[in-house]
Design a protein around this motif. Structure first.
Motif, mmCIF file in Angstrom:
data_model
loop_
_atom_site.group_PDB
_atom_site.id
_atom_site.type_symbol
_atom_site.label_atom_id
_atom_site.label_comp_id
_atom_site.label_asym_id
_atom_site.label_seq_id
_atom_site.Cartn_x
_atom_site.Cartn_y
_atom_site.Cartn_z
ATOM 1 N N ASN A 31 -6.747 3.174 5.335
ATOM 2 C CA ASN A 31 -8.104 3.405 4.644
ATOM 3 C C ASN A 31 -9.294 2.771 5.244
ATOM 4 O O ASN A 31 -10.383 2.804 4.581
ATOM 5 C CB ASN A 31 -7.866 2.840 2.961
ATOM 6 C CG ASN A 31 -7.460 1.452 2.789
ATOM 7 O OD1 ASN A 31 -7.773 0.624 3.652
ATOM 8 N ND2 ASN A 31 -7.127 1.185 1.421
ATOM 9 N N THR A 33 -10.237 -0.372 5.056
ATOM 10 C CA THR A 33 -10.995 -1.402 4.249
ATOM 11 C C THR A 33 -10.695 -2.739 5.032
ATOM 12 O O THR A 33 -11.855 -3.472 4.970
ATOM 13 C CB THR A 33 -10.427 -1.706 2.767
ATOM 14 O OG1 THR A 33 -8.837 -2.015 3.091
ATOM 15 C CG2 THR A 33 -10.475 -0.423 1.835
ATOM 16 N N THR A 34 -10.023 -3.009 5.524
ATOM 17 C CA THR A 34 -9.947 -3.879 6.486
ATOM 18 C C THR A 34 -9.793 -3.726 8.140
ATOM 19 O O THR A 34 -9.682 -4.695 8.850
ATOM 20 C CB THR A 34 -8.912 -5.198 5.892
ATOM 21 O OG1 THR A 34 -7.686 -4.500 6.105
ATOM 22 C CG2 THR A 34 -8.996 -5.804 4.588
ATOM 23 N N LYS A 48 -7.261 9.156 7.464
ATOM 24 C CA LYS A 48 -7.908 8.116 6.401
ATOM 25 C C LYS A 48 -7.459 8.477 5.307
ATOM 26 O O LYS A 48 -7.553 9.604 4.511
ATOM 27 C CB LYS A 48 -9.479 8.139 6.588
ATOM 28 C CG LYS A 48 -10.043 7.200 5.747
ATOM 29 C CD LYS A 48 -11.568 6.979 5.986
ATOM 30 C CE LYS A 48 -12.143 5.774 4.947
ATOM 31 N NZ LYS A 48 -13.445 5.980 5.083
ATOM 32 N N ASN A 50 -4.831 6.522 1.570
ATOM 33 C CA ASN A 50 -4.117 5.178 0.786
ATOM 34 C C ASN A 50 -2.920 5.322 0.811
ATOM 35 O O ASN A 50 -2.335 6.388 0.065
ATOM 36 C CB ASN A 50 -4.720 5.116 -0.438
ATOM 37 C CG ASN A 50 -6.277 4.571 -0.365
ATOM 38 O OD1 ASN A 50 -6.822 3.658 0.126
ATOM 39 N ND2 ASN A 50 -7.275 5.410 -0.883
ATOM 40 N N ASN A 75 -2.918 -6.484 1.705
ATOM 41 C CA ASN A 75 -3.807 -7.645 1.623
ATOM 42 C C ASN A 75 -3.195 -8.973 2.046
ATOM 43 O O ASN A 75 -1.910 -9.226 1.482
ATOM 44 C CB ASN A 75 -4.759 -7.705 0.123
ATOM 45 C CG ASN A 75 -5.312 -6.617 0.000
ATOM 46 O OD1 ASN A 75 -5.091 -5.778 -0.982
ATOM 47 N ND2 ASN A 75 -6.492 -6.319 0.649
ATOM 48 N N ASN A 91 -2.043 -3.561 -4.495
ATOM 49 C CA ASN A 91 -1.933 -3.072 -3.205
ATOM 50 C C ASN A 91 -0.721 -3.224 -2.463
ATOM 51 O O ASN A 91 0.005 -2.364 -1.875
ATOM 52 C CB ASN A 91 -3.142 -3.608 -2.373
ATOM 53 C CG ASN A 91 -3.203 -2.876 -1.092
ATOM 54 O OD1 ASN A 91 -3.554 -1.551 -0.983
ATOM 55 N ND2 ASN A 91 -3.133 -3.795 0.168
#
Length: 340
Positions: A31, A33-34, A48, A50, A75, A91
């Motif tokens: 995704n 995000t990081t 792309k 989740n 995470n 997550n």
């Protein structure tokens, strides 16, 4: 075809590169995000989305003949997990549940999971083996251990094959210098020291100089990210030729520890620059020594780390010199502290 979830991240992107080098077809789900799209090998298919979105995962399994799944999307900031545990359980645990559920619905039963030494907490023995009791001391480590248990239960109930890989301190960069470590905020010691030596940070902090170690600072086991990637390839190969009996958990480390002072000195030596060191108090929960035993994966899969500490730092420095702002020009670096 191999699905790499989190393949735009630091470790995931290096695994994707190794898979492509040896001729595997790869689809990446991330995704961003990081992760960074620029880190994904151009020969990989990028989606792309989740892993916690059932539709995103289902579309991949419907369109591509996926044989195995490698899961790196999580995470991973210890300090953040303490102040925002629900983010980590959502997550790292709930989203992985959705991934596993969807895999099983499509008959995909080969799974490699990126876990962590944080599952051990403060270990009762050194070196740490796979038999060392798992007693995580933060939500990050707990979330990873929860997923490990879910995976093991799925193996019993649904004949899922798995390999769980518990990492120690991943570091370094691909020798081509095209991909490397780029977190925001950055919390790992080696990139933080190198960023400081580039002039991007005012100082480097040492948290505690009175530990029961040879120089008073914490000792950690560092492993090159390409060595990690090659361990995943060996685990994948063993799984693809198996007949339904792969249920393994391995530690991945160099088996040798280096202190915070060792790392700073070696970075100074390689860069030819001097660090401005700030001495601070100990941080709660920092064990004095964390060193892994990787004897099991060495014996069973023939894996051995090939990069020394000097090689790890040289490849990291090559990446940072050529990408002073990471993948994004003008990106802002994070805090001045690091997590071990």
């Amino acid at each position: 075809m191999i699905l790499v979830v989190g393949g735009a991240g630091y470790i995931g992107s290096h695994v994707v590169k190794e898979l492509i080098r040896r001729g595997n077809e790869v689809v990446v789900l991330d995704n961003l995000t990081t992760g960074h799209k620029q880190a994904i090998d151009k020969e990989a298919i990028f989606i792309k989305g989740n892993l916690g979105n059932k539709q995103d995962v289902s579309l991949i399994f419907e369109k591509y003949p996926v044989k195995a799944v490698m899961h790196f999307a999580a995470n991973s900031l210890v300090s953040e997990s303490v102040v925002n545990p629900l983010k980590y359980y959502l997550n790292n645990v709930v989203a992985t549940f959705t991934l596993l559920e969807t895999m099983l619905e499509y008959g995909i039963k080969k799974f490699i999971f990126s876990s962590t030494a944080a599952t051990y907490g403060i270990p009762e023995q050194i070196p740490i083996t796979e038999m060392t009791p798992t007693k995580p001391i933060n939500p990050y480590g707990q979330s990873k251990l929860m997923v490990e248990q879910i995976v093991k239960d799925c193996a019993i109930a649904y004949s899922l094959e798995y390999t769980i890989l518990r990492y120690f301190n991943a570091a370094g960069a691909d020798e081509t210098g095209t991909i490397g470590e780029n977190h925001n905020p950055e919390t790992h010691l080696i990139p933080i020291v190198l960023q400081h030596l580039q002039g991007q940070r005012k100082r480097i902090s040492i948290f505690g100089t009175d530990y029961s170690t040879y120089d008073g600072t914490c000792i950690r086991d560092y492993i090159h990210v390409t060595d990690l990637a090659k361990a995943h390839i060996l685990a994948l190969d063993a799984m693809l030729i198996s007949k339904g009996n792969i249920h393994r958990t391995y530690n991945l480390g160099n088996g040798q520890g280096y202190s915070v002072r060792d790392i700073i000195r070696k970075c100074e030596e390689i860069t030819g620059r001097k660090a401005n060191i700030h001495y601070a108090e100990r941080r709660t929960g920092d064990p004095a020594i964390l060193i892994a035993s990787s004897a099991n994966i060495e014996r069973e899969l023939g894996w051995q780390p090939s990069y020394r500490l000097e090689d790890i730092i040289k490849t990291a420095w090559n990446w940072h010199k050529n990408h002073p702002h990471g993948y994004e020009k003008g990106s802002v670096r994070g805090s001045y502290t690091y997590e071990s």
